[in-house]
Design a protein around this motif. Structure first.
Motif, PDB file in Angstrom:
ATOM      1  N   ILE A   1      10.926  18.525  52.568  1.00 25.34           N
ATOM      2  CA  ILE A   1       9.603  18.779  52.700  1.00 25.34           C
ATOM      3  C   ILE A   1       9.921  19.927  51.749  1.00 25.34           C
ATOM      4  N   ALA A   2       8.704  19.819  50.338  1.00 29.23           N
ATOM      5  CA  ALA A   2       8.633  20.933  49.483  1.00 29.23           C
ATOM      6  C   ALA A   2       7.368  20.897  48.840  1.00 29.23           C
TER       7      ALA A   2
ATOM      8  N   ARG B   1       4.911  21.543  59.059  1.00 32.63           N
ATOM      9  CA  ARG B   1       3.684  21.036  58.273  1.00 32.63           C
ATOM     10  C   ARG B   1       3.301  21.605  56.911  1.00 32.63           C
ATOM     11  N   GLN B   2       2.799  20.797  56.029  1.00 37.14           N
ATOM     12  CA  GLN B   2       2.277  21.537  54.745  1.00 37.14           C
ATOM     13  C   GLN B   2       0.893  21.401  54.760  1.00 37.14           C
ATOM     14  N   TYR B   3      -0.011  22.322  54.312  1.00 36.67           N
ATOM     15  CA  TYR B   3      -1.315  22.183  54.195  1.00 36.67           C
ATOM     16  C   TYR B   3      -1.900  23.091  53.135  1.00 36.67           C
ATOM     17  N   PHE B   4      -3.186  22.422  52.703  1.00 37.41           N
ATOM     18  CA  PHE B   4      -4.200  23.466  51.836  1.00 37.41           C
ATOM     19  C   PHE B   4      -5.087  24.075  52.712  1.00 37.41           C
ATOM     20  N   VAL B   5      -5.814  25.397  52.285  1.00 37.51           N
ATOM     21  CA  VAL B   5      -6.890  25.613  52.897  1.00 37.51           C
ATOM     22  C   VAL B   5      -7.947  25.425  51.812  1.00 37.51           C
ATOM     23  N   ASN B   6      -8.956  24.738  52.763  1.00 31.98           N
ATOM     24  CA  ASN B   6     -10.045  24.151  51.580  1.00 31.98           C
ATOM     25  C   ASN B   6     -11.241  25.249  51.471  1.00 31.98           C
ATOM     26  N   LYS B   7     -12.005  24.623  50.450  1.00 29.66           N
ATOM     27  CA  LYS B   7     -13.136  25.660  50.275  1.00 29.66           C
ATOM     28  C   LYS B   7     -13.804  26.392  51.533  1.00 29.66           C
ATOM     29  N   LYS B   8     -14.045  25.281  52.452  1.00 30.46           N
ATOM     30  CA  LYS B   8     -14.621  25.623  53.675  1.00 30.46           C
ATOM     31  C   LYS B   8     -13.747  26.437  54.661  1.00 30.46           C
ATOM     32  N   LEU B   9     -12.718  26.735  54.191  1.00 31.97           N
ATOM     33  CA  LEU B   9     -11.681  27.614  54.756  1.00 31.97           C
ATOM     34  C   LEU B   9     -11.067  26.741  56.046  1.00 31.97           C
ATOM     35  N   ASN B  10     -11.136  25.539  55.888  1.00 33.07           N
ATOM     36  CA  ASN B  10     -10.459  24.618  57.128  1.00 33.07           C
ATOM     37  C   ASN B  10      -8.866  24.420  56.437  1.00 33.07           C
TER      38      ASN B  10
ATOM     39  N   SER C   1      -0.007  25.360  48.289  1.00 31.62           N
ATOM     40  CA  SER C   1       0.153  24.994  49.638  1.00 31.62           C
ATOM     41  C   SER C   1       0.853  25.862  50.239  1.00 31.62           C
ATOM     42  N   TYR C   2       0.744  25.785  51.882  1.00 33.18           N
ATOM     43  CA  TYR C   2       1.409  26.444  52.681  1.00 33.18           C
ATOM     44  C   TYR C   2       2.393  25.752  53.364  1.00 33.18           C
ATOM     45  N   ILE C   3       3.644  25.968  53.572  1.00 29.35           N
ATOM     46  CA  ILE C   3       4.600  25.236  54.348  1.00 29.35           C
ATOM     47  C   ILE C   3       4.972  26.107  55.580  1.00 29.35           C
ATOM     48  N   GLN C   4       4.648  25.453  56.863  1.00 29.51           N
ATOM     49  CA  GLN C   4       4.854  26.394  57.812  1.00 29.51           C
ATOM     50  C   GLN C   4       5.567  25.625  59.130  1.00 29.51           C
ATOM     51  N   THR C   5       6.228  26.295  59.913  1.00 32.19           N
ATOM     52  CA  THR C   5       6.934  25.556  60.989  1.00 32.19           C
ATOM     53  C   THR C   5       5.999  25.370  62.200  1.00 32.19           C
ATOM     54  N   VAL C   6       6.093  24.242  62.721  1.00 30.13           N
ATOM     55  CA  VAL C   6       5.210  23.732  63.805  1.00 30.13           C
ATOM     56  C   VAL C   6       6.244  24.124  65.066  1.00 30.13           C
TER      57      VAL C   6
ATOM     58  N   TYR D   1      14.372  29.242  61.343  1.00 35.28           N
ATOM     59  CA  TYR D   1      12.949  29.761  61.368  1.00 35.28           C
ATOM     60  C   TYR D   1      12.429  29.767  62.951  1.00 35.28           C
ATOM     61  N   LYS D   2      11.533  30.523  62.905  1.00 33.24           N
ATOM     62  CA  LYS D   2      11.070  30.561  64.623  1.00 33.24           C
ATOM     63  C   LYS D   2       9.761  29.659  64.369  1.00 33.24           C
ATOM     64  N   LYS D   3       9.149  29.358  65.353  1.00 35.39           N
ATOM     65  CA  LYS D   3       7.809  28.641  65.163  1.00 35.39           C
ATOM     66  C   LYS D   3       6.750  29.407  64.387  1.00 35.39           C
ATOM     67  N   LYS D   4       6.110  28.635  63.728  1.00 38.35           N
ATOM     68  CA  LYS D   4       4.741  29.221  63.094  1.00 38.35           C
ATOM     69  C   LYS D   4       5.168  30.514  61.716  1.00 38.35           C
ATOM     70  N   GLU D   5       6.704  30.149  61.532  1.00 37.56           N
ATOM     71  CA  GLU D   5       6.916  31.031  60.236  1.00 37.56           C
ATOM     72  C   GLU D   5       6.692  30.177  59.120  1.00 37.56           C
ATOM     73  N   PHE D   6       6.377  31.098  58.058  1.00 34.65           N
ATOM     74  CA  PHE D   6       6.012  30.351  56.807  1.00 34.65           C
ATOM     75  C   PHE D   6       7.316  30.211  55.895  1.00 34.65           C
ATOM     76  N   LEU D   7       7.482  29.032  55.264  1.00 35.76           N
ATOM     77  CA  LEU D   7       8.583  28.724  54.334  1.00 35.76           C
ATOM     78  C   LEU D   7       8.021  29.081  52.810  1.00 35.76           C
ATOM     79  N   LEU D   8       6.603  28.818  52.716  1.00 36.28           N
ATOM     80  CA  LEU D   8       6.020  28.888  51.534  1.00 36.28           C
ATOM     81  C   LEU D   8       4.681  29.252  51.532  1.00 36.28           C
ATOM     82  N   GLU D   9       3.948  30.199  50.756  1.00 30.37           N
ATOM     83  CA  GLU D   9       2.586  30.397  50.748  1.00 30.37           C
ATOM     84  C   GLU D   9       2.059  30.304  49.233  1.00 30.37           C
ATOM     85  N   PRO D  10       0.654  29.790  49.231  1.00 28.36           N
ATOM     86  CA  PRO D  10       0.144  29.931  47.885  1.00 28.36           C
ATOM     87  C   PRO D  10       0.274  31.131  46.972  1.00 28.36           C
TER      88      PRO D  10
END
Lengths: 190, 190
Positions: free
Chosen positions: B79-80, B57-66, B93-98, B32-41
């Motif tokens: 990671i999974a 990295r694995q992250y959520f986007v919360n109600k305040k869009l953070n 969650s999102y899983i994305q390359t840093v 994967y290149k930098k910033k590619e997604f392995l998984l999206e909600p």
């Protein structure tokens, strides 16, 4: 034979009748009064405890000498200090009954023997660990994304029966706020 | 053959030479290149990813869009979205390359086949899940018991190399404070 634990295991994996016997032979039934300790810091956790009856809490004592509850266990849940079990190190947490309890102890020695005799039990424990990991990741999400009141409402929606069984100060400790805040919330008739 | 993952597995369980081949046959090398997604909600997580090279990295986007980062993965980490895998539900969650990454994907289908062919892999994954659970319970303890500055110092002591590899705003998101607070901390030459 212990029907509660066999029913729980068979929700996740298949057991043959002779394997059911092997599972039960490896378990020790233990009875505790209210507020007895199953584990204290500095001791090695003996194994995994399956709760047949009662309620148990796991907590740290933090630098300010406050009790910080990190887990509750009810009927059909497992509880243990996994850090102590995994790393064969003295525990850092307390595990204590909240009510009089009946539990089944699977010691580490018996767990290893059981996995050899009934390999499907390894799958069952892998799934238990995966579920525990998922729920603690969700809890981290709640801690970041919900305010105190939202966490309280969320918890009471998820575990309505539970709210009646534990003292308010323990619930406040688990959710990460003061007993005073919890009293104010309850007065609002949440 | 993939020496990195075999060395990692053999830290925890024993593998016969023919089993090493079976493990490697089940893995798919992906770049994967930098910033590619392995998984999206909304999508089902494809399986478990073992990182050979790079940072994820694995992250959520919360109600305040953070963006709320719940996990980082580096070389020799898995990671999974375990919630999606366990419950066969769309991910939240999102899983994305840093950084640009090389990973080995063990799809769920291949994982099930592999556990049948090489049962000791079930033990390995049980241990991985147990470790993940222990570290997320520790993280909950840190969130309750340490203030922002203590969490930052603790994290930089545990993962010194890591601090150089991720942008400040991601580190702040993982530790649960603002990038501004992190800048002030760093200016103090922590």
């Amino acid at each position: 034979m212990y029907p509660e634990i066999l029913a729980h295991i068979k929700r996740y994996v298949q057991l043959q009748p002779h394997e059911e016997q092997l599972v039960c032979d490896m378990l020790e039934l233990k009875k505790y009064k209210k507020k007895e300790f199953l584990l204290e810091p500095g001791k090695i956790c003996q194994g995994n405890y399956f709760i047949i009856k009662g309620c148990i809490r796991q907590y740290f004592v933090n630098k300010k000498l406050n009790e910080q509850i990190i887990a509750f266990g009810l009927e059909n849940w497992w509880i243990a200090d996994q850090d102590s079990l995994l790393n064969k190190q003295p525990a850092t947490s307390y595990i204590q009954t909240v009510e009089a309890c009946e539990v089944l102890l699977l010691t580490e020695k018996n767990r290893i023997a059981l996995f050899e005799q009934v390999p499907v039990m390894e799958s069952y424990f892998r799934i238990m660990m995966q579920k525990a990991f998922v729920s603690s990741q969700r809890r981290i999400g709640f801690l970041f994304n919900m305010n105190d009141e939202e966490r309280y409402r969320n918890f009471s929606k998820l575990y309505p029966g539970f709210m009646q069984r534990v003292p308010q100060y323990m619930l406040a400790s688990y959710l990460g706020f003061t007993p005073q805040f919890l009293s104010r919330l309850r007065a609002k008739k949440v």
